[in-house]
Scaffold this motif. Structure first.
Motif, mmCIF file in Angstrom:
data_model
loop_
_atom_site.group_PDB
_atom_site.id
_atom_site.type_symbol
_atom_site.label_atom_id
_atom_site.label_comp_id
_atom_site.label_asym_id
_atom_site.label_seq_id
_atom_site.Cartn_x
_atom_site.Cartn_y
_atom_site.Cartn_z
ATOM 1 N N VAL A 4 66.180 -13.161 93.933
ATOM 2 C CA VAL A 4 66.478 -14.586 94.069
ATOM 3 C C VAL A 4 67.107 -14.855 95.431
ATOM 4 C CG1 VAL A 4 66.772 -14.927 91.591
ATOM 5 C CG2 VAL A 4 68.759 -14.399 92.991
ATOM 6 N N VAL A 35 64.151 -8.410 89.743
ATOM 7 C CA VAL A 35 64.190 -9.848 90.005
ATOM 8 C C VAL A 35 64.865 -10.080 91.346
ATOM 9 C CG1 VAL A 35 65.057 -12.077 89.214
ATOM 10 C CG2 VAL A 35 64.240 -10.400 87.558
ATOM 11 N N TYR A 38 59.497 -11.716 90.891
ATOM 12 C CA TYR A 38 59.758 -10.564 90.028
ATOM 13 C C TYR A 38 58.645 -9.541 90.185
ATOM 14 C CZ TYR A 38 56.089 -11.923 86.700
ATOM 15 O OH TYR A 38 54.878 -12.212 86.123
ATOM 16 N N THR A 62 69.168 -9.111 94.547
ATOM 17 C CA THR A 62 68.237 -8.450 93.628
ATOM 18 C C THR A 62 68.992 -7.718 92.526
ATOM 19 O OG1 THR A 62 68.173 -6.449 94.992
ATOM 20 C CG2 THR A 62 66.502 -8.131 95.429
ATOM 21 N N TRP A 111 65.302 -22.998 95.424
ATOM 22 C CA TRP A 111 65.482 -21.580 95.192
ATOM 23 C C TRP A 111 64.152 -20.875 95.423
ATOM 24 C CZ3 TRP A 111 69.709 -18.925 92.532
ATOM 25 C CH2 TRP A 111 70.824 -19.738 92.301
ATOM 26 N N LEU A 171 64.243 -19.133 84.545
ATOM 27 C CA LEU A 171 63.171 -18.299 85.086
ATOM 28 C C LEU A 171 62.558 -17.541 83.921
ATOM 29 C CD1 LEU A 171 65.032 -16.758 88.185
ATOM 30 C CD2 LEU A 171 63.704 -18.876 88.091
ATOM 31 N N CYS A 220 62.380 -17.425 94.130
ATOM 32 C CA CYS A 220 62.561 -16.363 93.142
ATOM 33 C C CYS A 220 61.244 -15.635 92.904
ATOM 34 C CB CYS A 220 63.062 -16.940 91.817
ATOM 35 S SG CYS A 220 64.487 -18.044 91.974
#
Length: 524
Positions: A457, A455, A471, A419, A467, A497, A469
């Motif tokens: 990931v 963010v 936010y 993060t 992945w 992203l 991900c």
């Protein structure tokens, strides 16, 4: 056998103007890279007391964090004919720190007191890399073609390294291909300016001409680019990919004390006291001499050197360690879609405004930022209203910084996610109409946009896996949970992203935070 990402690190120190400075350098076993610090500026105001924060030094931290060791044995180093490997060894291990002691011959302690040319220093660096290669190959059982190393340089040391890398006449190709990554602290990649004027090439006293762009074009093998752009902050992609270069940029001029403060006075604002912010990073150059991507760049409120210097800082070390050994690379951009003026100015053609984009990026649980771009420190990214309103893609595509995230640095190792928090701000500009300041509805220090973006990931644990991900905007009304992000695969294999941001009404702007993400050191 592969040791990625723990290759030997070769440090290249910066400029020493006088014989006394070269003597001091020669008398230091690590040429200043062993210096730590106990203070940093908590505020821009120099009248405020510094905050106590102990940073042991990049040398000690590489030893304690990653198991690196020096190469000195029985009082001599690997370039000395009397050097012998330690008992039971054939050479030196891959996790070695090597200091390029190119100023020894220019001191009166070990030489004649006369500095050599920057070309000579570049050739010496090539020889040192080949020496390190032979010793690591002997110790680790590598094939010579598999050897790799890192170059880490401060100030003029970055120009020494670039001369070696970019100029075929200044080194061996076998040494060049061995350089895996290149990190610079406060290097004047586009020269040094005093009172707004670049150091002239004819000023040869104390080798100050090394920082003249005309002279730099010669030893950096950039004559064509110099004629075309009148700049020399380029690295040909055929020599080294810009993606393998990191530029650490200092923004604190007030704490640089060289020449009793005259340097910072004449170099001026927007600098670390010696090097202008705009001159401290590198751009890639294609075979047709067209400019490509910028190298990874981060900004820190540190001076060029001294007790508040950039080399002996936690922030710069963290960027160095994550660039060398991290797991995820994240390039941070803003794509501005729309920009609006105050209602009273809408539709007018003679409005001028400068938008300042600020960014502070910090991993969770830390007391420092990986990058810090703030208007008061002369480091924001800037665009004019004409640029943003033109509709052209280039000016609307704003690079902010690059951060590297590392699994070894996570606060909680139970959480697979990496993060980072991005404090994003856009200042309300000073509007001018017909070149006259417009005071109506002006509130000093106000923001068009300000919020913190977190963010998260989770990189794939194996090839072919996706992945994950997400936010979250800190100030977003009603947003309690993270919002998933769907990565967009780009042609170069990296992921994009996109996080929407913006303000409603007039004045305002809107667009997307664009994060270009990829695995880093995946071979490890």
């Amino acid at each position: 056998m592969v040791f990625s990402p723990y290759y030997p690190i070769i440090y290249v120190r910066g400029y020493a103007m006088t014989v006394d400075e070269r003597n001091q350098t020669a008398a230091d076993p690590f040429c200043g890279f062993n210096d730590g610090s106990t203070v940093y500026r908590a505020e821009v105001d120099r009248n405020a007391r510094p905050r106590k924060f102990v940073f042991e030094s990049p040398l000690l931290r590489l030893a304690s964090d990653f198991g690196y060791d020096d190469v000195y044995e029985s009082g001599v180093d690997i370039t000395d004919p009397d050097w012998r490997p330690r008992h039971g060894r054939q050479g030196i291990p891959a996790r070695s720190v090597v200091i390029y002691r190119y100023y020894d011959a220019g001191s009166t302690l070990f030489g004649d007191g006369e500095a050599s040319s920057i070309e000579a220093y570049a050739r010496g660096l090539s020889d040192l890399i080949l020496r390190v290669r032979d010793l690591v190959v002997a110790e680790e059982g590598l094939a010579p073609a598999d050897f790799r190393c890192y170059l880490v340089a401060h100030s003029m040391g970055g120009l020494v390294a670039r001369g070696f890398l970019q100029n075929p006449a200044l080194g061996d190709d076998a040494a060049r291909v061995a350089v895996d990554k290149f990190f610079t602290y406060a290097t004047p990649h586009n020269g040094i300016e005093v009172a707004g004027v670049n150091v002239p090439s004819w000023l040869s006293a104390n080798d100050l001409s090394n920082f003249s762009r005309e002279r730099m074009a010669s030893y950096l093998n950039l004559q064509d680019a110099w004629q075309r752009y009148k700049r020399v902050d380029f690295m040909p992609e055929a020599v080294m990919k810009s993606s393998r270069i990191f530029c650490m940029v200092g923004t604190n001029r007030s704490d640089y004390y060289a020449a009793r403060g005259l340097s910072r006075a004449f170099v001026g604002h927007g600098s670390d006291g010696l090097v202008k912010v705009e001159n401290a990073s590198v751009w890639g150059l294609d075979a047709d001499a067209s400019v490509t991507n910028t190298a990874a760049t981060a900004y820190v409120y540190r001076a060029h050197s001294g007790p508040f210097g950039i080399v002996n800082s936690e922030e710069a070390y963290q960027n160095l360690a994550r660039f060398l050994f991290g797991d995820v690379r994240m390039d941070v951009w803003l794509d501005v879609d729309t920009v609006t003026l105050p209602p009273a100015l809408a539709g007018q053609d003679d409005v001028e405004a400068l938008y300042q984009f600020e960014l502070l990026a910090a991993p969770r649980g830390k007391r420092w930022s990986l990058t810090r771009r703030v208007a008061e420190e002369d480091s924001p990214a800037c665009r004019t209203h004409q640029q943003l309103a033109s509709g052209e893609a280039g000016p609307r595509h704003v690079y902010l910084s690059t951060v590297f995230l590392a699994k070894y640095a996570k606060v909680s190792h139970d959480d697979e996610a990496l993060t980072c928090s991005f404090d994003l701000r856009v200042r309300v500009p000073d509007y001018k109409v017909a070149k006259v300041f417009w005071p109506d509805q002006h509130f000093e220090g106000a923001f068009l946009f300000r919020d913190a973006l977190t963010v998260r990931v989770v990189p794939p644990s194996a090839p072919g896996q996706p992945w994950h991900c997400s936010y979250r905007w800190q100030m977003a009304a009603g947003q309690e949970d993270e919002t998933p992000l769907v990565p967009e695969l780009q042609e170069d294999g990296r992921l994009a992203l996109r996080v929407p941001f913006g303000t409603m009404g007039q004045p305002g702007l809107s667009g997307q935070v664009l994060l270009i993400v990829c695995n880093w050191n995946a071979a490890a």
